[in-house]
Enzyme design. Structure first.
Site, PDB file in Angstrom:
ATOM      1  N   TYR A  68       0.847  -1.202   0.000  1.00  0.00           N
ATOM      2  CA  TYR A  68       0.000   0.000   0.000  1.00  0.00           C
ATOM      3  C   TYR A  68       0.880   1.249   0.000  1.00  0.00           C
ATOM      4  O   TYR A  68       0.770   2.091   0.885  1.00  0.00           O
ATOM      5  CB  TYR A  68      -0.941  -0.051   1.206  1.00  0.00           C
ATOM      6  CG  TYR A  68      -2.056  -1.055   0.983  1.00  0.00           C
ATOM      7  CD1 TYR A  68      -3.222  -0.686   0.325  1.00  0.00           C
ATOM      8  CD2 TYR A  68      -1.918  -2.381   1.377  1.00  0.00           C
ATOM      9  CE1 TYR A  68      -4.233  -1.601   0.084  1.00  0.00           C
ATOM     10  CE2 TYR A  68      -2.924  -3.310   1.144  1.00  0.00           C
ATOM     11  CZ  TYR A  68      -4.082  -2.904   0.489  1.00  0.00           C
ATOM     12  OH  TYR A  68      -5.075  -3.812   0.240  1.00  0.00           O
TER      13      TYR A  68
ATOM     14  N   GLU B  72      -2.579  -7.355  -3.723  1.00  0.00           N
ATOM     15  CA  GLU B  72      -3.405  -6.242  -3.235  1.00  0.00           C
ATOM     16  C   GLU B  72      -2.652  -4.944  -3.471  1.00  0.00           C
ATOM     17  O   GLU B  72      -1.428  -4.884  -3.305  1.00  0.00           O
ATOM     18  CB  GLU B  72      -3.657  -6.338  -1.712  1.00  0.00           C
ATOM     19  CG  GLU B  72      -4.666  -7.350  -1.278  1.00  0.00           C
ATOM     20  CD  GLU B  72      -4.893  -7.364   0.238  1.00  0.00           C
ATOM     21  OE1 GLU B  72      -4.735  -6.313   0.897  1.00  0.00           O
ATOM     22  OE2 GLU B  72      -5.223  -8.440   0.755  1.00  0.00           O
TER      23      GLU B  72
END
Ligand code: GCB
Length: 638
Positions: A497, A533
């Site tokens: 992230y 992700e």
């Protein structure tokens, strides 16, 4: 308190694994979905239901009950915040009429009660007799209830299911009950459930409850492994029969026109069907005639004196192979690039309850998007969803509920043994699905801990023994130089992230950090990598240009930075990208969540944010680039 009363005083009838309930010429099926009576045990120790044996009489006779839909999570159904955040035992009950011929002792049939999933512990009683205990959500369990219903003097039968959502360091996912003992701050006996995962711990009976029948001698398992060589398709089968050792088997493979393309008569339980010029199962964007499913019919006959038992089970079969090289993921020998999403089973009101309109809407959105794959983050999804993946040609990374394994306590033998059982249940349920191309045994565990080495070595190698045909992975967010477990995987799945949890607001750091992340992992292990992700929380309708965090512009800008490096590394060893997340979803309340996680490219109500259009452009471009030409119906071999 809750933990203490969890399992006291029961003869624990662990449920066994069998074939998924299906209607066939020899099997009947009755769905028990709809309204059930429901009562949460609000007593301080949550143990009143057991102390008063609520399973022995109609639930309405024990105190006030409410109507509860099944399947559904119970949390968002009422206006009662105590039920939304309830921890402990809740009780469900349904009264059912049994067809007359099911309860006759001469019928020569079994009646089985199957629960698609209930979160987390379940105990099942029929007419007050305990018939099943199961630990774990997201996977089915069942009980043979023939004897119990035959004993009954009436055709009406009472099914009681107690469900407890308490998570401990030894459950999967793990959690912890924290008792708040500071009496100046908390009322007496106050406790909260701590979890290390980012989705709401919805509870209740989440999938269908069904009754089905089989003959007393019956097919109880079936394993299919497919292959092809040159112009020959190969369907290896292994059939297991219960109830008699003396039986004969016939198998028939039909194409979609109903034509028998391969068959075997009076065969041993392990064998092979071969067919000429097979139509292979392809992901839907890889072929002009994708997701081809044959239908396999297994017919069993067994003679026991004057009684003859016949059982038929049919299964869709897709012929395809999966392989991994140092840099590629191959389906039918052709490189496959995962351009897909991570999902949740999550929606308004229903929580994690199975909901057909939502399921079909999601598949329509996936195909609108040009997504060719998804990961079942962070637990196995409903069989109904998996059936559609087989049918539509959507590729699945099938993940078990191993999410949030952070506490060293959760790496001990007790947790390990349970994790192995869960992998058995998952592989058993999904092993015959062509859409499932890889198992994921966990998401973001503390894989830098020394214990992680033995733990994941054991789980991954055990999963390979359960299914030698599919690669195995887990999803890591640990730094490449401290991770102890990726060495055991076939594919590296990494979450990051950048410019969100790290360097928030600094989009410009993404290219450098992402390129380094990929190169570090690849150089260390020489295995293909999936970005499993990446993403940014985004409030639909919030705009800010230049982009700032939480705006639709920021989500798009972040994705574009990632795309740049994906495109560079795609030429080398990157084999996939899965956005976090398909849709906004509910989480525990916290200061970093505004009514849930907002990293969806769709809202929770499945309306697109502007990022959905960006991703759609990219995925369709990728689909066109990776289409295999010439498109052919038939196998060309490896
Ligand atoms: C992650 C987790 C996922 C979270 C996501 C987030 O790394 O795997 O479950 O929801 O980050 O948005 O924080």
């Amino acid at each position: 308190m809750v933990g203490v009363c969890l399992l006291l005083g029961f003869s624990l009838l662990a449920s066994t694994l069998s074939l998924s309930p299906r209607e066939t010429p020899s099997r009947e099926l009755k769905e028990l979905n709809g309204l059930w009576s429901f009562r949460a045990d609000q007593s301080a120790d949550r143990n009143r239901g057991f102390a008063e044996a609520w399973y022995r009489r109609p639930l309405r006779a024990t105190g006030p009950v409410i109507d509860m839909p099944v399947p559904a999570s119970y949390n968002d159904i009422t206006q009662d915040h105590k039920l939304r955040d309830f921890i402990g035992w809740v009780w469900y009950e349904k009264e059912v009429w049994m067809p007359r011929h099911w309860i006759s002792p001469d019928a020569g049939m079994r009646v089985v009660l199957n629960v698609g999933s209930a979160n987390y512990y379940s105990i099942v009683w029929v007419n007050g007799a305990e018939v099943a205990f199961h630990e774990g959500g997201h996977l089915p369990f069942e009980a043979d209830i023939t004897k119990v219903i035959q004993k009954s003097s009436t055709r009406q039968c009472r099914i009681t299911i107690a469900v407890n959502n308490t998570l401990t360091p030894y459950t999967l996912p793990p959690g912890k009950i924290q008792y708040m003992t500071d009496t100046k701050r908390y009322p007496p006996g106050y406790f909260v459930q701590i979890t290390q995962f980012d989705f709401f711990n919805y509870a209740g009976i989440h999938r269908s409850v069904v009754l089905y029948t089989t003959p007393n001698v019956y097919i109880d398992d079936l394993t299919i492994i497919t292959d092809f060589q040159k112009d020959t398709g190969i369907v290896n089968y292994n059939v297991s029969v219960q109830g008699s050792a003396d039986f004969s088997l016939s198998l028939k493979l039909c194409d979609q026109t109903g034509l028998v393309v391969a068959s075997a008569f009076d065969e041993p339980p392990i064998g092979q069907l071969r067919l000429h010029s097979p139509t292979l199962w392809w992901p839907y964007l890889m072929h002009e005639n994708p997701a081809y499913l044959y239908s396999l019919e297994v017919y069993m006959k067994s003679k026991n004196g004057s009684i003859c038992y016949e059982d038929v089970y049919t299964l869709p079969v897709g012929i395809r192979t999966v392989q991994v090289t140092k840099t590629q993921f191959l389906i039918n020998g052709k490189p496959f690039y995962f351009h897909g999403v991570n999902k949740h089973e999550d929606s308004d009101i229903r929580g994690k309850g199975l909901d057909w309109p939502m399921i079909i809407k999601d598949f329509n959105l996936l195909r609108w998007l040009g997504a060719n794959s998804f990961r079942t983050s962070h637990y196995p999804y409903a069989e109904e969803i998996m059936d559609l993946c087989d049918k539509y040609g959507i590729v699945v990374i099938d993940e078990c509920p191993g999410v949030g394994i952070k506490d060293p306590l959760s790496f001990g033998n007790k947790s390990l043994a349970h994790h192995l059982t869960v992998m058995e249940e998952l592989v058993h349920r999904d092993k015959n699905r062509p859409s499932v191309v890889m198992w994921s045994v966990a998401n973001e565990p503390a894989s830098g801990l020394p214990q992680a080495n033995h733990y994941f070595k054991t789980i991954i190698s055990y999963t390979r023994t359960l299914d030698p045909t599919r690669p195995v992975t887990f999803v890591t967010d640990t730094n490449y130089d401290v991770d102890k477990a990726v060495q055991y995987t076939d594919v590296i799945c990494v979450n990051s992230y950048f410019s969100w949890y790290h360097d928030p607001g600094h989009l410009e750091v993404i290219p450098l950090q992402l390129a380094n992340q990929f190169d570090n992992w690849y150089n260390k292990y020489q295995k293909p990598i999936i970005q499993s992700e990446y993403g940014a929380d985004t409030l639909a309708g919030l705009h800010n240009d230049p982009p700032v965090m939480f705006s639709e512009e920021y989500q798009r800008a972040l994705m574009q930075e990632y795309f740049m490096i994906f495109d560079e590394r795609r030429k080398d060893y990157l084999i996939g990208e899965l956005i976090w997340n398909f849709a906004d979803f509910m989480t525990l309340q916290s200061t970093i969540r505004v009514n849930g996680n907002k990293k969806g490219i769709f809202t929770r109500q499945r309306q697109p944010k502007s990022s959905a259009f960006l991703l759609r452009d990219r995925y369709w471009k990728l689909a066109n680039e990776t289409k295999h030409i010439p498109l052919r119906h038939h196998a060309g071999g490896h």
